[in-house]
Design an enzyme around this catalytic site. Structure first.
Site, PDB file in Angstrom:
ATOM      1  N   TYR A 142       0.504   3.679  -7.011  1.00 50.63           N
ATOM      2  CA  TYR A 142      -0.653   4.128  -6.370  1.00 50.63           C
ATOM      3  C   TYR A 142      -1.226   5.301  -7.146  1.00 50.63           C
ATOM      4  O   TYR A 142      -2.554   5.541  -7.001  1.00 50.63           O
ATOM      5  CB  TYR A 142      -0.565   4.027  -5.098  1.00 50.63           C
ATOM      6  CG  TYR A 142      -0.565   2.741  -4.317  1.00 50.63           C
ATOM      7  CD1 TYR A 142       0.109   1.661  -4.361  1.00 50.63           C
ATOM      8  CD2 TYR A 142      -1.716   2.810  -3.467  1.00 50.63           C
ATOM      9  CE1 TYR A 142       0.012   0.451  -4.186  1.00 50.63           C
ATOM     10  CE2 TYR A 142      -1.836   1.157  -2.697  1.00 50.63           C
ATOM     11  CZ  TYR A 142      -0.984   0.369  -3.255  1.00 50.63           C
ATOM     12  OH  TYR A 142      -1.008  -0.898  -2.353  1.00 50.63           O
ATOM     13  N   LYS A 191      14.070  -2.577  -7.156  1.00 52.23           N
ATOM     14  CA  LYS A 191      14.240  -3.450  -8.080  1.00 52.23           C
ATOM     15  C   LYS A 191      14.997  -2.943  -9.186  1.00 52.23           C
ATOM     16  O   LYS A 191      14.542  -2.638 -10.271  1.00 52.23           O
ATOM     17  CB  LYS A 191      12.827  -4.082  -8.506  1.00 52.23           C
ATOM     18  CG  LYS A 191      12.664  -4.853  -9.760  1.00 52.23           C
ATOM     19  CD  LYS A 191      12.950  -6.402  -9.103  1.00 52.23           C
ATOM     20  CE  LYS A 191      13.087  -7.077 -10.464  1.00 52.23           C
ATOM     21  NZ  LYS A 191      13.721  -8.469  -9.754  1.00 52.23           N
ATOM     22  N   ASP A 223      12.737  -8.886  -4.452  1.00 59.30           N
ATOM     23  CA  ASP A 223      11.937 -10.441  -4.730  1.00 59.30           C
ATOM     24  C   ASP A 223      12.957 -11.097  -3.615  1.00 59.30           C
ATOM     25  O   ASP A 223      12.544 -12.128  -2.856  1.00 59.30           O
ATOM     26  CB  ASP A 223      12.460 -10.934  -6.139  1.00 59.30           C
ATOM     27  CG  ASP A 223      13.728 -10.596  -6.900  1.00 59.30           C
ATOM     28  OD1 ASP A 223      14.318  -9.666  -6.390  1.00 59.30           O
ATOM     29  OD2 ASP A 223      14.025 -11.037  -7.713  1.00 59.30           O
ATOM     30  N   ASP A 247       3.547  -2.250   0.447  1.00 58.85           N
ATOM     31  CA  ASP A 247       2.151  -2.861   0.611  1.00 58.85           C
ATOM     32  C   ASP A 247       2.314  -4.385   0.900  1.00 58.85           C
ATOM     33  O   ASP A 247       1.697  -5.258   1.715  1.00 58.85           O
ATOM     34  CB  ASP A 247       1.132  -2.445  -0.545  1.00 58.85           C
ATOM     35  CG  ASP A 247      -0.146  -2.990  -0.148  1.00 58.85           C
ATOM     36  OD1 ASP A 247      -0.588  -3.133   0.811  1.00 58.85           O
ATOM     37  OD2 ASP A 247      -0.791  -3.574  -1.258  1.00 58.85           O
ATOM     38  N   ASP A 251       2.216  -7.243   4.393  1.00 55.59           N
ATOM     39  CA  ASP A 251       1.542  -8.293   4.697  1.00 55.59           C
ATOM     40  C   ASP A 251       2.318  -9.463   4.791  1.00 55.59           C
ATOM     41  O   ASP A 251       1.873 -10.507   5.695  1.00 55.59           O
ATOM     42  CB  ASP A 251       0.585  -8.441   3.414  1.00 55.59           C
ATOM     43  CG  ASP A 251      -0.682  -7.812   3.450  1.00 55.59           C
ATOM     44  OD1 ASP A 251      -0.753  -6.744   3.977  1.00 55.59           O
ATOM     45  OD2 ASP A 251      -1.807  -8.316   2.895  1.00 55.59           O
TER      46      ASP A 251
HETATM   47  C1  IPM Z   1      -3.095  -1.218   2.982  1.00 55.69           C
HETATM   48  C2  IPM Z   1      -4.131  -1.488   1.943  1.00 55.69           C
HETATM   49  C3  IPM Z   1      -4.535  -0.375   1.053  1.00 55.69           C
HETATM   50  C4  IPM Z   1      -3.159  -0.095   0.295  1.00 55.69           C
HETATM   51  C5  IPM Z   1      -5.728  -0.776   0.248  1.00 55.69           C
HETATM   52  C6  IPM Z   1      -6.798  -0.734   0.848  1.00 55.69           C
HETATM   53  C7  IPM Z   1      -5.668   0.453  -0.739  1.00 55.69           C
HETATM   54  O1  IPM Z   1      -4.011  -2.778   1.489  1.00 55.69           O
HETATM   55  O2  IPM Z   1      -3.298  -0.196   3.648  1.00 55.69           O
HETATM   56  O3  IPM Z   1      -2.031  -2.037   2.992  1.00 55.69           O
HETATM   57  O4  IPM Z   1      -2.905  -0.690  -0.758  1.00 55.69           O
HETATM   58  O5  IPM Z   1      -2.478   0.652   0.748  1.00 55.69           O
HETATM   59 MN    MN Z   2      -2.196  -3.926   1.961  1.00 59.70          MN
END
Ligand code: IPM
Ligand code: MN
Length: 356
Positions: A142, A191, A223, A247, A251
């Protein structure tokens, strides 16, 4: 006590969900005699519209001068075609960097009341899960060097991942201490079969682990971790990983709780000031319709009380109120079943307020 909270409502559903969390904090303030002073600052798409830049200096200064920051979400299709350095997301990355928030805590658990919304098989759901993702937040790909150049096949783009021993050590320590207060198990995700940064990560995490009694640390390739999260999430206690892996995996973890609208997060540095935000985005498709789920932001406010202000009873009160509202059958559209009448963002907030 008196606390100064910077509000960064942002874009899309950001303002609605932050207003819900503010209402909850105000109720807590009344009940426990605390004063929360709120000051709003612009960041993201709305800041681009108003000032031409995603993260105005005034916002950074306001956040630096606050006791903590509550953030909604930034971004939306309106700003998607802007160049990388003036995209709304820059605001989030800039704030994390400016405030030195290298730790991102993302708890994910399955609420009993919502087990029917978990997309996993019944025998997996029955075991439940309660995990904490510890994501490194100010390093890795990042923040590495990136750009465009001429390569072997013509024009190419590159992003680079770099991690220093110092960065790995400090996030590993956060994970170990968290595990000591939980079930004592850390899975370090990397990884290492391919990446050199992962090999340094692995070595360093194990060295740090020696300083911690009663914590068992195991490595897992990213993975495989993605697979294990849907195969048997109950095996996880604390996971610690890089910015990008964290990240993606957070999710995934949110989906098995039933909705991404439920997951809060805390971003912390060395001091007590943190930035608290839901892990979901600005959901422009439902902005202004009242359909947003305020729970992730309300639980983020609870994390602020717990981690930045040490107000544990107050944080528990909010978390119990959310739990009770869910147990009582309160559902926003994202977590409603066919026979539920979905509540609006404001109605769900009112149900939670009633239980504090
Ligand atoms: C999160 C979001 C952010 C990230 C984006 C919006 C930059 O996806 O906080 O998970 O990737 O960190
Ligand atoms: Mn995110």
């Amino acid at each position: 006590m008196e606390y100064n909270i910077a509000l960064v409502k942002g874009d899309g559903i950001g303002p609605e969900i932050v207003d819900s969390a503010v209402a909850v904090l105000e109720k807590i303030g009344e009940k426990y005699s605390h004063t929360f002073n709120f000051t709003a600052y612009l960041a993201g798409g709305c800041a681009i519209d108003e000032t031409g830049e995603p993260l105005p200096k005034k916002t950074v200064e306001g956040c630096l001068n606050s006791d903590s920051v509550l953030l909604g979400a930034v971004g939306g299709p309106k700003w998607d075609t802007l160049p990388g350095n003036i995209r709304p997301e820059k605001a989030l990355l800039g704030l994390r960097a400016a405030l030195g928030l290298y730790t991102n805590l993302r708890p994910a658990r399955l609420y009993k009341a919502l087990s029917g919304k978990c997309p996993l098989r019944a025998d997996i759901v029955d075991k439940g899960f309660d995990l904490l993702m510890v994501r490194e937040l100010t390093g890795g790909i990042y923040f590495g060097e990136r750009g465009r150049r001429e390569g072997k096949y013509g024009a190419e783009a590159y992003d680079t991942e770099a991690y220093s021993v110092m960065e790995i050590e400090r996030i590993a320590r956060v994970a170990m201490s968290a595990a000591q207060k939980r079930r004592g198990k850390v899975i370090s995700v990397d990884k290492a079969n391919v990446l050199e940064t992962s090999r340094l990560w692995r070595e360093t995490v194990h060295r740090v682990a020696e300083e911690y009694d009663g914590v068992e640390v195991k490595d897992m390739l990213v993975d495989n971790t993605a697979m294990q999260l849907v195969r048997d999430p109950s095996q996880f206690d604390v996971l610690v990983t890089t910015n990008m892996f964290g990240d993606i995996l957070s999710d995934e973890a949110s989906q098995i709780t039933g909705s991404i609208g439920l997951l809060p997060s805390a971003s912390l540095g060395d001091g007590t000031r943190g930035l608290y935000e839901p892990i979901h985005g600005s959901a422009p498709d439902i902005a202004g319709t009242g359909k947003a789920n305020p729970i992730a932001t309300i639980l983020s406010a609870a994390m602020m009380l717990r981690y930045s202000f040490g107000l544990i009873t107050e944080a528990d009160d909010i978390e119990n109120a959310v739990n009770d509202a869910l147990d009582a059958g309160c559902r926003t559209a994202d977590i409603a079943s066919d026979d539920d009448t979905p509540l609006s963002c404001n109605e769900m907030t009112a149900e939670i307020l009633d239980r504090i």
